[in-house]
Enzyme design. Structure first.
Site: not given
Lengths: 430, 309
Positions: A61, A63-65, A95, A153, A180, A306, A310
């Protein structure tokens, strides 16, 4: 072909129930031998005595964006951050912008990972188109091109009917849905755990019940459909209890917990540090204790970071407006080693299992073991050396961590992917 | 003495002695306000900026006059009309003000924690003039000053705060301040407007107004906002008033010389009937005067506490 010999390390491989001092030989990208006093011609040798040799960590889980949010992270930077943290296999959430809800998007992530990444990347596809919760995404087609699970998610499927249909449809693929768990109507735009701290800080509370009612719903729907349900980042005591009961009943349910939910409470929010803003929110000491117990007794199968990078601008802002998430790849292992293993709350074997073999098993990934013949994905951990977390030195673009400056031990010092050293002493090998 | 911390975020972070000092200093400030020439040179050469992200005529004016009476230069920024719409961050706005020579920034913001964020980004001292549902320390100071003026003390008194506690920064700051100075605080309102675990702040929680008023020395009546009803937090204004309006009849439950406070602006027909609002027991107008005095005291102490003539 290339050979790598790791000499004299403590080999910890929960998948084989092994904890021995031995040498480990890698040949042609595979584990070739684990034994005492191996000699091999033409092998690059590393003395790893006093260090722990474990299967490369697996994060199901993150986030590689990429695509669409490259200011926060890219597959290149994200996988380097993963390798720096000892991870050799990661599963990015869909996402992105656009949402990875079709086979072309899944292939794009895989291709980018192949071209620019340094660890194995197995994408997660969306459950519904655009993660809008209205129409099913092409799960079957995504599975064919390599999606390993499905999730909407941060935008949980609100409609019980749609979630039921998604679960039924997922049976074609035999892959799990990752949920989620939050009833967004009950969350009602809450910023942190509802309780004393939210009252004192005047931040809108997000009640535990918002997570627990959704876990309850999805357990009930899993019973109805027979689908595989993986509960993402469980954060409450009663949530864990419901999962325990569902497992006892024999439902196909698995669950994960994040490093931050195992180590921080709502107390951390007290100075409006937006690095503590995560979703689900940090809870109470009672929850943290229950989550640890649930991880130990197998109710919660594994740890997942997770990892949610950012930009500074997303975080140096009013708490309510700040983005949710922690940049977690590069702190997960030493954080849990320091806080849980060193303190005797978790054995080393349990920690390694929950970060390698267990997540690999849930997602049916070719990872998480040092058995002969397995992919040579390895992490070497220094159990003694102390180092302070320095977010400015992160490979991740996301510097958002509440652990900056914290002195930890149990840092990964060598990461090997398919027999190739990708990280040594904190430096990524290009 | 002066205020120890760079910023004044809430009474939670002040000691009882510091709060007492502000209240004591407000007394001569009130005396200054009564003079023909209402200015003293204490803050001459200093600049106070009010940075308001929320409309508030009363609090802004109160701070502005307080600064003027102390001979400080003032400037007022209505942020909703300028930088916010251009997307400038709060800290950048603060640094801009600082670059122009501002010594103290008084901030009102609809987001809890905004003054703290601003304070972390600037060297100028920051005073919280109300942030979200978090804190409104100067309102609590003026409420306490008024209680002290009327009652001669705060310690040992029972103060009932009535209404929408959940969304009230006034209530939170009053709880910290009053309990630090030894008062007993009761909170009363519908359960849907009561924040969770608020008892841990040191207050008692009541849903029944008669019980909450029983033997009270002070009642602080909070403003109820219509939008709470629209969001489903209570059924109708009528039912709210029926259960929680501070009527003359109910006031008989409290001590005979009970003091009624209201932070304003009042909804006369709803939470506070006119008969009570206009009675001698009600201190609404004094609170406004005392607000200026307390803010003078605070500005004075934050600038080092010298040159008071």
């Amino acid at each position: 072909m290339s050979k790598l010999l790791l000499k004299g390390g403590r080999i910890v491989d929960p998948a084989q129930n092994i904890d021995i001092i031995a040498d480990l030989l890698v040949e042609d990208g595979k584990i070739a031998a684990v034994a005492e006093a191996i000699t091999a011609d033409a092998a690059a040798e590393k003395d790893v005595s006093g260090l722990i040799v474990a299967p490369g960590l697996v994060d199901i889980h993150c986030h590689l964006r990429e695509p669409g949010q490259e200011r926060k992270e890219t597959i290149a930077t994200g996988t380097r951050a993963a390798a720096a943290g000892g991870f050799t296999t990661v599963m990015p959430m869909p996402n992105t912008s656009p949402v990875a809800d079709n086979p072309a998007a899944i292939m794009y992530v895989k291709d980018r990972a192949k071209d620019t990444g340094v660890v194995h990347v197995y994408p997660i596809g969306a459950i519904t188109k655009g993660s809008n919760g209205k129409e099913l995404a092409e799960m079957s087609a995504m599975a064919e091109v390599g999606a390993r699970a499905f999730s909407d998610d941060g935008r949980p499927v609100a409609s019980s009917r749609m979630m039921r249909l998604a679960m039924e449809y997922s049976l074609i693929t035999k892959l799990p849905l990752i949920a989620h768990e939050e009833d967004l109507l009950l969350v009602d735009d809450g910023d942190m755990n509802e309780g004393y701290m939210s009252t004192v800080l005047g931040l809108k509370g997000n009640p535990k019940a918002a997570e627990e009612t959704m876990i309850a719903r999805d357990i009930i729907l899993a019973r109805l459909t027979g689908a595989r349900l993986h509960v993402a980042h469980v954060s409450t005591k009663h949530g864990a209890a419901m999962i325990r009961e569902a497992k006892e009943e024999g439902l196909k349910i698995t669950a994960e917990v994040t490093p931050h939910h195992l180590t921080l409470t709502e107390e951390a929010v007290k100075n409006y540090d937006t690095n503590t803003k995560v979703n689900p929110p940090l809870r109470t000491p009672e929850d943290v204790e229950a989550l640890l117990q649930a991880l130990k007794d197998g109710t919660i199968d594994c740890v997942a970071t997770d990892h949610a990078p950012h930009t500074i601008e997303d975080k140096v802002i009013e708490y309510h407006f700040a983005a949710n998430g922690i940049s977690g790849f590069e702190t997960a292992l030493p954080l849990l080693y320091t806080r849980l293993v060193k303190t005797g709350k978790l054995t080393l074997n349990q920690l390694i299992d929950s970060m390698s073999a267990a997540p690999a098993r849930i997602m049916n990934l070719p990872a998480g073991s040092l058995a002969v013949g397995c992919n040579a994905d390895i992490v070497v951990i220094d159990p003694a050396g102390e180092k302070a977390v320095d977010c400015e030195a992160f490979y991740s673009k996301g510097k958002n961590t509440p652990f900056d400056g914290e002195v930890l031990t149990g840092w990964p010092v060598l990461t090997v992917v398919d027999g190739v050293i990708v990280m040594e002493n904190g430096e990524i090998k290009e | 003495m002066a205020i120890r911390t760079k910023d004044l975020i809430d009474l939670e972070f002040l000691s009882a002695a510091e709060i007492q000092e502000i209240l004591d200093t407000a007394k001569p400030m009130k005396e200054v306000m009564g003079r023909d020439i209402k200015t003293v040179p204490a803050l001459r050469g200093k600049t106070v900026a009010t940075l308001f992200y929320e409309n508030s005529t009363r609090t802004r004016l109160s701070f502005e006059l307080a600064a003027k009476y102390l001979s400080a230069g003032t400037c007022n920024i209505s942020a909703s009309a300028s930088s916010v719409k251009k997307g400038e961050s709060l800290q950048d706005t603060g640094r801009t003000l600082e670059a122009m020579g501002t010594d103290i920034i008084v901030i009102r913001h609809n987001m809890s924690g905004a003054p703290k964020l601003l304070g972390e980004g600037v060297k100028a001292r920051v005073i919280n003039a109300g942030d979200g549902t978090h804190a409104h320390p100067t309102q609590a100071l003026l409420d306490m000053f008024t209680i002290k003026e009327r009652k001669g003390r705060i310690e040992g008194l029972t103060v009932t705060i009535l209404g929408d506690i959940l969304h009230s920064r006034v209530a939170r700051s009053n709880i910290w301040g009053l309990t630090k100075l030894g008062a007993r605080v009761r909170l009363c309102g519908p359960p849907t407007l009561m924040p969770k675990e608020v008892e841990k702040m040191g207050a008692e929680v009541f849903y029944d107004i008669d019980e909450a008023l029983n033997g009270a020395d002070v009642v602080n009546v909070l403003r109820i906002q219509l939008e709470r009803q629209e969001k489903g937090l209570f059924p109708t204004i009528e039912e709210y008033a029926k259960n929680y309006a501070m009527t003359e009849e109910r006031l008989k439950r409290a001590k005979k010389d009970v003091l009624v406070q209201h932070p304003g602006p009042m909804n006369r027909s709803i939470e506070i009937p006119t008969a009570v609002a206009d009675s001698a027991q009600c201190s609404v107008e004094e609170q406004v005067t005392n607000g200026v005095a307390c803010r003078m005291a605070l500005l004075y102490l934050m600038c080092g506490g010298e040159n008071l003539v």
